[in-house]
Design a protein around this motif. Structure first.
Motif, short mmCIF file in Angstrom:
data_model
loop_
_atom_site.label_atom_id
_atom_site.label_comp_id
_atom_site.label_asym_id
_atom_site.label_seq_id
_atom_site.Cartn_x
_atom_site.Cartn_y
_atom_site.Cartn_z
N ALA A 22 26.82 34.85 23.89
CA ALA A 22 27.74 33.60 24.38
C ALA A 22 28.66 34.07 25.54
O ALA A 22 28.79 33.74 26.66
N ALA A 23 29.28 35.33 25.22
CA ALA A 23 30.34 35.88 26.21
C ALA A 23 29.53 36.59 27.24
O ALA A 23 29.98 36.20 28.58
N ALA A 25 27.24 34.78 29.02
CA ALA A 25 26.88 33.74 29.84
C ALA A 25 28.19 33.40 31.08
O ALA A 25 27.75 32.81 31.89
N HIS A 26 29.20 34.32 30.75
CA HIS A 26 30.34 34.24 31.73
C HIS A 26 29.60 34.85 32.95
O HIS A 26 28.43 35.73 32.86
N ASP A 108 28.38 28.03 31.32
CA ASP A 108 28.62 27.60 30.11
C ASP A 108 29.97 27.14 30.06
O ASP A 108 30.80 26.88 29.25
N HIS A 110 32.69 28.49 31.53
CA HIS A 110 33.80 29.54 31.76
C HIS A 110 34.13 30.12 33.20
O HIS A 110 33.10 30.35 33.76
CU LIG Z 1 30.94 32.25 29.08
#
Ligand SMILES: [Cu+2]
Length: 124
Positions: A22-23, A25-26, A108, A110
């Motif tokens: 998930a991180a 996807a930044h 995402d 962010h």
């Molecule tokens: Cu992200």
């Protein structure tokens, strides 16, 4: 090993493996043109940054400033068909140092941002 604990350990390991995705996807820069900190001998016509994840064109910013903070880009951003390369056309750059400021929103949602400089080698 305690048989009652084993399923919990499996679940924990799976959770830990999934979280960093998930991180990731930044969107972070993967390549820049002109390159970060570089000195180029002829003035570039555009600045392009390729990110490591798709970005939202609508919420992305890319500006190029000269050493006195004057805007030196043409203002119109373009996201290439690959959805991860952001470009902006430049005015004709005089020799000097330029700051590239970028801010993008990944798919995402962010936001990531940053800046770097490059130098146009000068005549004098
Ligand atoms: Cu992200």
């Amino acid at each position: 090993m305690n048989k009652g604990l084993f399923p919990h350990l499996v679940l924990l390991v799976v959770t830990v493996l999934l979280l960093p995705r998930a991180a990731l996807a930044h969107a972070f820069p993967e390549a820049e043109e002109p390159k970060v900190g570089s000195t180029v001998t002829s003035p570039p016509e555009q600045v392009a940054i390729r990110f490591d994840a798709p970005i939202e064109a609508l919420f992305s910013k890319l500006e190029v400033l000269d050493s006195s903070g004057q805007s030196e880009d043409e203002g119109t951003l373009q996201v290439n068909a690959d959805t991860r390369t952001l470009t902006v056309q430049l005015k004709s750059l005089a020799p000097g140092e330029y700051t590239v400021k970028w801010s993008v929103v990944a798919k995402d949602g962010h936001r990531t941002e940053g800046s770097y400089t490059f130098t146009v080698a000068g005549g004098s």
